[in-house]
Design an enzyme around this catalytic site. Sequence first.
Site, PDB file in Angstrom:
ATOM      1  N   SER A 146      22.648 -20.773  55.500  1.00 33.42           N
ATOM      2  CA  SER A 146      23.932 -20.470  56.149  1.00 33.42           C
ATOM      3  C   SER A 146      24.641 -21.785  56.429  1.00 33.42           C
ATOM      4  O   SER A 146      23.982 -22.823  56.600  1.00 33.42           O
ATOM      5  CB  SER A 146      23.671 -19.752  57.480  1.00 33.42           C
ATOM      6  OG  SER A 146      24.867 -19.705  58.251  1.00 33.42           O
ATOM      7  N   TYR A 160      18.763 -19.230  65.267  1.00 35.49           N
ATOM      8  CA  TYR A 160      19.329 -18.911  63.954  1.00 35.49           C
ATOM      9  C   TYR A 160      19.654 -20.197  63.179  1.00 35.49           C
ATOM     10  O   TYR A 160      19.238 -20.358  62.027  1.00 35.49           O
ATOM     11  CB  TYR A 160      20.592 -18.061  64.127  1.00 35.49           C
ATOM     12  CG  TYR A 160      21.180 -17.594  62.810  1.00 35.49           C
ATOM     13  CD1 TYR A 160      20.628 -16.529  62.121  1.00 35.49           C
ATOM     14  CD2 TYR A 160      22.297 -18.225  62.264  1.00 35.49           C
ATOM     15  CE1 TYR A 160      21.167 -16.099  60.911  1.00 35.49           C
ATOM     16  CE2 TYR A 160      22.840 -17.802  61.054  1.00 35.49           C
ATOM     17  CZ  TYR A 160      22.277 -16.738  60.387  1.00 35.49           C
ATOM     18  OH  TYR A 160      22.807 -16.320  59.181  1.00 35.49           O
TER      19      TYR A 160
HETATM   20  N1  LIG Z   1      26.811 -12.067  56.895  1.00 34.18           N
HETATM   21  C1  LIG Z   1      27.031 -13.353  57.075  1.00 34.18           C
HETATM   22  O1  LIG Z   1      28.124 -13.772  57.494  1.00 34.18           O
HETATM   23  C2  LIG Z   1      25.975 -14.372  56.751  1.00 34.18           C
HETATM   24  C3  LIG Z   1      26.322 -15.725  56.825  1.00 34.18           C
HETATM   25  C4  LIG Z   1      25.367 -16.684  56.523  1.00 34.18           C
HETATM   26  C5  LIG Z   1      24.087 -16.309  56.150  1.00 34.18           C
HETATM   27  N2  LIG Z   1      23.776 -14.977  56.087  1.00 34.18           N
HETATM   28  C6  LIG Z   1      22.406 -14.632  55.707  1.00 34.18           C
HETATM   29  O2  LIG Z   1      22.402 -13.729  54.623  1.00 34.18           O
HETATM   30  C7  LIG Z   1      21.271 -12.860  54.732  1.00 34.18           C
HETATM   31  C8  LIG Z   1      21.722 -11.417  54.697  1.00 34.18           C
HETATM   32  O3  LIG Z   1      22.621 -11.204  55.776  1.00 34.18           O
HETATM   33  P1  LIG Z   1      23.463  -9.862  55.957  1.00 34.18           P
HETATM   34  O4  LIG Z   1      24.740 -10.259  56.591  1.00 34.18           O
HETATM   35  O5  LIG Z   1      23.496  -9.092  54.701  1.00 34.18           O
HETATM   36  O6  LIG Z   1      22.558  -9.123  57.058  1.00 34.18           O
HETATM   37  P2  LIG Z   1      22.424  -7.560  57.373  1.00 34.18           P
HETATM   38  O7  LIG Z   1      21.966  -7.481  58.785  1.00 34.18           O
HETATM   39  O8  LIG Z   1      23.671  -6.856  56.993  1.00 34.18           O
HETATM   40  O9  LIG Z   1      21.246  -7.098  56.397  1.00 34.18           O
HETATM   41  C9  LIG Z   1      19.960  -7.661  56.533  1.00 34.18           C
HETATM   42  C10 LIG Z   1      18.942  -6.813  55.814  1.00 34.18           C
HETATM   43  O10 LIG Z   1      17.652  -7.373  56.094  1.00 34.18           O
HETATM   44  C11 LIG Z   1      16.795  -6.356  56.575  1.00 34.18           C
HETATM   45  N3  LIG Z   1      15.823  -6.904  57.513  1.00 34.18           N
HETATM   46  C12 LIG Z   1      16.045  -7.374  58.766  1.00 34.18           C
HETATM   47  N4  LIG Z   1      14.897  -7.747  59.341  1.00 34.18           N
HETATM   48  C13 LIG Z   1      13.910  -7.511  58.426  1.00 34.18           C
HETATM   49  C14 LIG Z   1      12.504  -7.673  58.439  1.00 34.18           C
HETATM   50  N5  LIG Z   1      11.853  -8.152  59.515  1.00 34.18           N
HETATM   51  N6  LIG Z   1      11.799  -7.324  57.335  1.00 34.18           N
HETATM   52  C15 LIG Z   1      12.441  -6.823  56.242  1.00 34.18           C
HETATM   53  N7  LIG Z   1      13.762  -6.637  56.179  1.00 34.18           N
HETATM   54  C16 LIG Z   1      14.503  -6.982  57.256  1.00 34.18           C
HETATM   55  C17 LIG Z   1      17.724  -5.335  57.246  1.00 34.18           C
HETATM   56  O11 LIG Z   1      17.120  -4.050  57.358  1.00 34.18           O
HETATM   57  C18 LIG Z   1      18.924  -5.364  56.307  1.00 34.18           C
HETATM   58  O12 LIG Z   1      18.743  -4.488  55.208  1.00 34.18           O
HETATM   59  C19 LIG Z   1      20.571 -13.237  56.055  1.00 34.18           C
HETATM   60  O13 LIG Z   1      19.522 -14.140  55.788  1.00 34.18           O
HETATM   61  C20 LIG Z   1      21.664 -13.922  56.835  1.00 34.18           C
HETATM   62  O14 LIG Z   1      21.162 -14.826  57.789  1.00 34.18           O
HETATM   63  C21 LIG Z   1      24.686 -13.999  56.380  1.00 34.18           C
END
Ligand SMILES: NC(=O)c1ccc[n+]([C@@H]2O[C@H](COP(=O)([O-])OP(=O)(O)OC[C@H]3O[C@@H](n4cnc5c(N)ncnc54)[C@H](O)[C@@H]3O)[C@@H](O)[C@H]2O)c1
Length: 253
Positions: A146, A160
Site C-alpha cells: 500500500s 496497517y
Molecule cells: N482498497 C484500498 O484502498 C487498498 C489500498 C491499499 C492496499 N490495499 C490492500 O489490497 C488488499 C485487498 O484489499 P481490499 O480493499 O480488496 O479489501 P476487502 O476488505 O474489500 O477484501 C479483502 C478480502 O480478504 C479477505 N480476508 C480478510 N481477512 C482474511 C483472512 N484472515 N483470511 C483469509 N481471507 C481474509 C476478506 O474476506 C475479503 O474477501 C489488502 O491487502 C489491502 O490492504 C487496499
Amino acid sequence: MRHDKRVVLVTGGSGGIGEALVERYARDGAAVGIVDVNEETGAALARRLADAGLGVHFAHADVGDFAACEAACRAIEAALGPVDTLVNNAGISPKHAGKPMPVWQMSPDEWRRVMDVNVNSVFNFCRILAPGMVERRFGRIVSMSSVAGKAYLDIVAAHYSTTKAALIGMTRHLAGELGPHGITVNAIAPGRIDTPLVRGVAREANEKVAQETPLRRLGAPDEVASTCLFLTSDEAAFVTGQVIDVAGGWLMT
Ligand SMILES: NC(=O)c1ccc[n+]([C@@H]2O[C@H](COP(=O)([O-])OP(=O)(O)OC[C@H]3O[C@@H](n4cnc5c(N)ncnc54)[C@H](O)[C@@H]3O)[C@@H](O)[C@H]2O)c1
C-alpha cells in the site's frame, strides 16, 4: 491469453480487489484457486465463474493460520494442479467507529491479528508454495502492499502501515533469494481503491483523498488487477523486486 495453463492462487479472493483479480485471471486463461475466510462469498464467486465455464476452486482458510493455509493449498493443487502464480492479496485495516486506533490505545490482540493476516500470511503461502516453484524453476509472486507502507497516512493505524512496509522489505528480499530459481517477486502499492475495505470510513475522508489525487478519483479494483496481471505475465519476465504504485498519482511515493 497471457495466463493460459497457469495455476494462480489469490488470497482474499472473495471480495474487493481479490474478486477482480480472480475474475481477470480466470478470463485470461488461468485456473484460479481462491483462499478466503469468507466461505459464503468465496463459494458463490467460484460457482458463478464455474457456471461461465471458467476453472476456479474455492478453499476456506484464515490466511494467518499456517496449518489452514497448507490444507487450502493442498486442496487447490489437487483440484487445479501445481500453483505457479501466487497473489498475496488478503489484508485487513481495522477501524473503530470509522477511525484508526492510535497506537497508545491499541490492544496487543489487534496488533498481532493485523501482523498475522497482513504479513505472516505472506510467509505462510511463500513457505508452502515456493518449494514447488523452485523445483519447477518457475514462479510468479505478487503481494499487495500500500502507499501507506511508504508514507504517513492519518486514515490508517500503525499496525496497517507497519505491515505494508514489511511487505516491501519481504518483496525485495525474496526477489533476491528466489530470482536464481526463475521466480519473480513484486509488490503493488495501491492508493485509495473503492472496495468494502475503504467504505468503513467517513465518506468525506475518501472524498478528500480523491481531491488530493491528481486523477481526482478513487481507483477501481480492476485497475489494480490490470497491473497484477502485467507483473505475472511473460511481458514482465525481467521485472522483479519492484513496488508499483497504482494510486492515480496520490502521494507519488
Ligand atoms: N482498497 C484500498 O484502498 C487498498 C489500498 C491499499 C492496499 N490495499 C490492500 O489490497 C488488499 C485487498 O484489499 P481490499 O480493499 O480488496 O479489501 P476487502 O476488505 O474489500 O477484501 C479483502 C478480502 O480478504 C479477505 N480476508 C480478510 N481477512 C482474511 C483472512 N484472515 N483470511 C483469509 N481471507 C481474509 C476478506 O474476506 C475479503 O474477501 C489488502 O491487502 C489491502 O490492504 C487496499
